[in-house]
Design an enzyme around this catalytic site. Structure first.
Site, PDB file in Angstrom:
ATOM      1  N   GLY A  10       0.828  -1.209   0.000  1.00 25.37           N
ATOM      2  CA  GLY A  10       0.000   0.000   0.000  1.00 25.37           C
ATOM      3  C   GLY A  10       0.858   1.254   0.000  1.00 25.37           C
ATOM      4  O   GLY A  10       2.095   1.201  -0.064  1.00 25.37           O
ATOM      5  N   ASP A  31       0.637  -8.775   2.096  1.00 28.35           N
ATOM      6  CA  ASP A  31      -0.471  -7.978   1.531  1.00 28.35           C
ATOM      7  C   ASP A  31      -1.433  -8.904   0.793  1.00 28.35           C
ATOM      8  O   ASP A  31      -1.027  -9.933   0.260  1.00 28.35           O
ATOM      9  CB  ASP A  31       0.078  -6.939   0.542  1.00 28.35           C
ATOM     10  N   ASP A  56      -3.902 -12.702   3.579  1.00 26.93           N
ATOM     11  CA  ASP A  56      -4.958 -11.844   4.117  1.00 26.93           C
ATOM     12  C   ASP A  56      -4.875 -11.888   5.638  1.00 26.93           C
ATOM     13  O   ASP A  56      -4.927 -12.991   6.222  1.00 26.93           O
ATOM     14  CB  ASP A  56      -6.319 -12.357   3.618  1.00 26.93           C
ATOM     15  N   LYS A  89     -13.501  -6.889   9.630  1.00 31.68           N
ATOM     16  CA  LYS A  89     -12.719  -8.118   9.848  1.00 31.68           C
ATOM     17  C   LYS A  89     -11.223  -7.823   9.739  1.00 31.68           C
ATOM     18  O   LYS A  89     -10.414  -8.350  10.505  1.00 31.68           O
ATOM     19  CB  LYS A  89     -13.090  -9.180   8.807  1.00 31.68           C
ATOM     20  N   THR A  90     -10.859  -6.990   8.766  1.00 34.08           N
ATOM     21  CA  THR A  90      -9.433  -6.677   8.584  1.00 34.08           C
ATOM     22  C   THR A  90      -8.872  -6.005   9.831  1.00 34.08           C
ATOM     23  O   THR A  90      -7.800  -6.373  10.317  1.00 34.08           O
ATOM     24  CB  THR A  90      -9.242  -5.783   7.338  1.00 34.08           C
ATOM     25  N   GLY A 100      -1.641 -12.044  18.307  1.00 38.18           N
ATOM     26  CA  GLY A 100      -1.371 -13.442  18.661  1.00 38.18           C
ATOM     27  C   GLY A 100       0.030 -13.835  18.235  1.00 38.18           C
ATOM     28  O   GLY A 100       0.774 -14.495  18.978  1.00 38.18           O
ATOM     29  N   TYR A 143     -14.797   1.493   9.616  1.00 38.79           N
ATOM     30  CA  TYR A 143     -13.379   1.851   9.731  1.00 38.79           C
ATOM     31  C   TYR A 143     -13.076   2.383  11.140  1.00 38.79           C
ATOM     32  O   TYR A 143     -12.184   1.873  11.822  1.00 38.79           O
ATOM     33  CB  TYR A 143     -13.066   2.910   8.678  1.00 38.79           C
ATOM     34  N   THR A 173      -2.403  11.613   5.682  1.00 41.59           N
ATOM     35  CA  THR A 173      -1.053  11.590   5.132  1.00 41.59           C
ATOM     36  C   THR A 173      -1.150  11.415   3.615  1.00 41.59           C
ATOM     37  O   THR A 173      -2.046  10.716   3.131  1.00 41.59           O
ATOM     38  CB  THR A 173      -0.252  10.447   5.780  1.00 41.59           C
TER      39      THR A 173
HETATM   40  P1  NAD Z   1      -3.605   1.783   1.375  1.00 45.84           P
HETATM   41  O1  NAD Z   1      -5.003   1.423   1.013  1.00 45.84           O
HETATM   42  O2  NAD Z   1      -2.744   2.410   0.325  1.00 45.84           O
HETATM   43  O3  NAD Z   1      -2.827   0.526   1.928  1.00 45.84           O
HETATM   44  C1  NAD Z   1      -3.420  -0.496   2.651  1.00 45.84           C
HETATM   45  C2  NAD Z   1      -2.742  -1.807   2.274  1.00 45.84           C
HETATM   46  O4  NAD Z   1      -3.304  -2.865   3.056  1.00 45.84           O
HETATM   47  C3  NAD Z   1      -2.962  -2.180   0.804  1.00 45.84           C
HETATM   48  O5  NAD Z   1      -1.764  -2.618   0.236  1.00 45.84           O
HETATM   49  C4  NAD Z   1      -3.996  -3.296   0.874  1.00 45.84           C
HETATM   50  O6  NAD Z   1      -3.941  -4.172  -0.235  1.00 45.84           O
HETATM   51  C5  NAD Z   1      -3.629  -3.950   2.190  1.00 45.84           C
HETATM   52  N1  NAD Z   1      -4.735  -4.707   2.797  1.00 45.84           N
HETATM   53  C6  NAD Z   1      -6.030  -4.286   2.973  1.00 45.84           C
HETATM   54  N2  NAD Z   1      -6.737  -5.229   3.587  1.00 45.84           N
HETATM   55  C7  NAD Z   1      -5.903  -6.286   3.796  1.00 45.84           C
HETATM   56  C8  NAD Z   1      -6.060  -7.572   4.371  1.00 45.84           C
HETATM   57  N3  NAD Z   1      -7.248  -7.977   4.859  1.00 45.84           N
HETATM   58  N4  NAD Z   1      -4.977  -8.407   4.420  1.00 45.84           N
HETATM   59  C9  NAD Z   1      -3.786  -7.996   3.921  1.00 45.84           C
HETATM   60  N5  NAD Z   1      -3.581  -6.807   3.347  1.00 45.84           N
HETATM   61  C10 NAD Z   1      -4.627  -5.951   3.293  1.00 45.84           C
HETATM   62  O7  NAD Z   1      -3.720   2.741   2.648  1.00 45.84           O
HETATM   63  P2  NAD Z   1      -2.588   3.566   3.419  1.00 45.84           P
HETATM   64  O8  NAD Z   1      -2.910   5.003   3.303  1.00 45.84           O
HETATM   65  O9  NAD Z   1      -1.242   3.094   3.054  1.00 45.84           O
HETATM   66  O10 NAD Z   1      -2.902   3.145   4.927  1.00 45.84           O
HETATM   67  C11 NAD Z   1      -2.135   2.157   5.587  1.00 45.84           C
HETATM   68  C12 NAD Z   1      -2.546   2.053   7.039  1.00 45.84           C
HETATM   69  O11 NAD Z   1      -2.402   3.314   7.677  1.00 45.84           O
HETATM   70  C13 NAD Z   1      -3.999   1.634   7.227  1.00 45.84           C
HETATM   71  O12 NAD Z   1      -4.081   0.777   8.350  1.00 45.84           O
HETATM   72  C14 NAD Z   1      -4.701   2.939   7.512  1.00 45.84           C
HETATM   73  O13 NAD Z   1      -5.853   2.750   8.295  1.00 45.84           O
HETATM   74  C15 NAD Z   1      -3.620   3.702   8.269  1.00 45.84           C
HETATM   75  N6  NAD Z   1      -3.820   5.163   8.162  1.00 45.84           N
HETATM   76  C16 NAD Z   1      -3.515   5.830   7.012  1.00 45.84           C
HETATM   77  C17 NAD Z   1      -3.740   7.196   6.936  1.00 45.84           C
HETATM   78  C18 NAD Z   1      -3.405   8.000   5.702  1.00 45.84           C
HETATM   79  O14 NAD Z   1      -3.732   9.185   5.671  1.00 45.84           O
HETATM   80  N7  NAD Z   1      -2.750   7.462   4.706  1.00 45.84           N
HETATM   81  C19 NAD Z   1      -4.287   7.869   8.037  1.00 45.84           C
HETATM   82  C20 NAD Z   1      -4.615   7.137   9.179  1.00 45.84           C
HETATM   83  C21 NAD Z   1      -4.362   5.789   9.238  1.00 45.84           C
END
Ligand code: NAD
Ligand code: UDP
Length: 310
Positions: A10, A31, A56, A89-90, A100, A143, A173
């Site tokens: 991500g 991922d 996953d 669930k995620t 765990g 969320y 971000t």
């Molecule tokens: P993103 O969507 O670009 O990345 C999320 C990644 O998680 C993706 O690669 C996706 O394929 C993977 N993913 C999703 N569900 C999954 C699962 N069940 N199993 C395995 N992989 C899974 O989002 P991001 O902006 O990079 O955010 C990353 C983390 O940071 C997240 O947890 C998000 O909640 C947190 N976050 C981000 C921001 C922001 O502004 N970017 C702000 C607050 C929190």
């Protein structure tokens, strides 16, 4: 040092993998490629210290690691609302599985939490002591509540099982490697501006956000992980607050775009104001923002320009 990064393909996860490898660590990236892309980590695949696993996080996995960065979760409202039950669930099963694992292999674990746990806040700026104002049955709750349960799981595994935890409350971000279809405001506005298409402002654009450039956020996350004893939640973000309309106008100026502003309906429960109080991060981590909004936007614009012309 072996670091496990979930959500490695991500936006944030891929930059985190870069930063950890640059520090000489070994990295296991995990991922399911829901919102992530191999393009974000293609440059790492030839690195012998990097391993990629398609997995996953709602399913358990057994691996050896010293540190676990649990970043797997869609972060853009359009993506996390696409399959809300899966989002819950995620966050919940993902946190249980990673905690765990941390318990079993005695790894330290950092949970990517979010400013969304504050909901539409009455306290401004938001301090870590604020409990938040979240609608438990609204469209964002899959969320927000998922992340709130993840925080609760973290503190309870800590008190009950002695797991060494870190909780990063990440505020908005942005930066290179946000997906073209991400749907969050910075990438939407930049793409619309570069294509000279209308800039879609939701509501009147008076709502505020505080945008942190990705390199600053990743620095803070690694500092937090490696700091001894900081098991309470820590806000990470840029305290400079702008309205959505100001952001649109800034992006128009930086891209010299001919786009016009158009006003669309404000999504339900869209938070009105959001700005972190980062005193705790300053005090505990000695962390400061290095990249100002204009500079970070310039870099992000250059990235999307390259992507569009490729
Ligand atoms: P993103 O969507 O670009 O990345 C999320 C990644 O998680 C993706 O690669 C996706 O394929 C993977 N993913 C999703 N569900 C999954 C699962 N069940 N199993 C395995 N992989 C899974 O989002 P991001 O902006 O990079 O955010 C990353 C983390 O940071 C997240 O947890 C998000 O909640 C947190 N976050 C981000 C921001 C922001 O502004 N970017 C702000 C607050 C929190
Ligand atoms: N927003 C907007 N136009 C867009 C996308 C988002 O005006 O094309 C607004 C959205 O309503 C919110 C702010 O920008 O007020 C930030 O939205 P984003 O989805 O980036 O993040 P979040 O709401 O989770 O902070």
């Amino acid at each position: 040092m072996i670091d496990l990064v979930t959500g490695a393909a991500g936006f944030l996860g891929s930059h985190l993998c870069d930063a950890l490898l640059a520090r000489g660590h070994e990295v296991i990236g995990l991922d399911n490629f829901f919102t992530g892309s191999k393009d974000n980590i293609r440059h790492l695949l030839a690195d012998r210290r990097f391993e990629l696993i398609r997995h996953d996080v709602i399913n358990p996995i057994l691996l050896e690691a010293d540190r676990i960065y649990n970043f797997a979760c869609p972060a853009s409202p359009i993506h996390y609302q696409f399959n809300p039950v899966k989002t819950i669930k995620t966050s919940v099963l993902g946190a249980i599985n990673m905690l765990g694992l941390a318990k079993r292999v005695k790894a330290r674990i950092l949970q990517a939490s979010t400013s969304e746990i504050y909901g539409d806040p009455e306290e401004h700026p938001q301090r870590e002591s604020y409990w938040g104002r979240v609608n438990p049955i609204g469209p964002r709750s899959c969320y927000d509540e998922g992340k709130r349960v993840a925080e609760s799981l973290m503190v309870n595994y800590h008190s009950q099982n002695g797991v060494d935890i870190r909780i990063a409350r990440i505020f908005n971000t942005y930066g290179p490697r946000m997906a073209l279809n991400d749907g969050r405001v910075v990438s939407n506005f930049i793409l619309q501006a570069l294509r000279h298409e209308p800039i879609t402002i939701f509501g009147r654009g008076e709502q505020t956000r505080s945008f942190c450039f990705v390199s600053d956020l990743i620095d803070a996350a690694v500092l937090l992980m490696e700091k001894e004893g900081v098991t309470e939640p820590v806000n990470l973000g840029n305290p400079e607050e702008v309205t959505v309309r100001e952001l649109a106008e800034l992006i128009l100026r930086l891209t010299a775009s001919r786009s016009k502003l158009v006003f669309k309906d404000l999504p339900i429960d869209d938070p009105t104001r959001r700005r972190p109080d980062i005193s705790l991060a300053r005090e505990k981590l000695g962390w400061e923002i290095k990249v100002q909004l204009q500079d970070g936007l310039r870099e992000t614009i250059a990235y999307f320009r390259r992507l569009l012309s490729a």
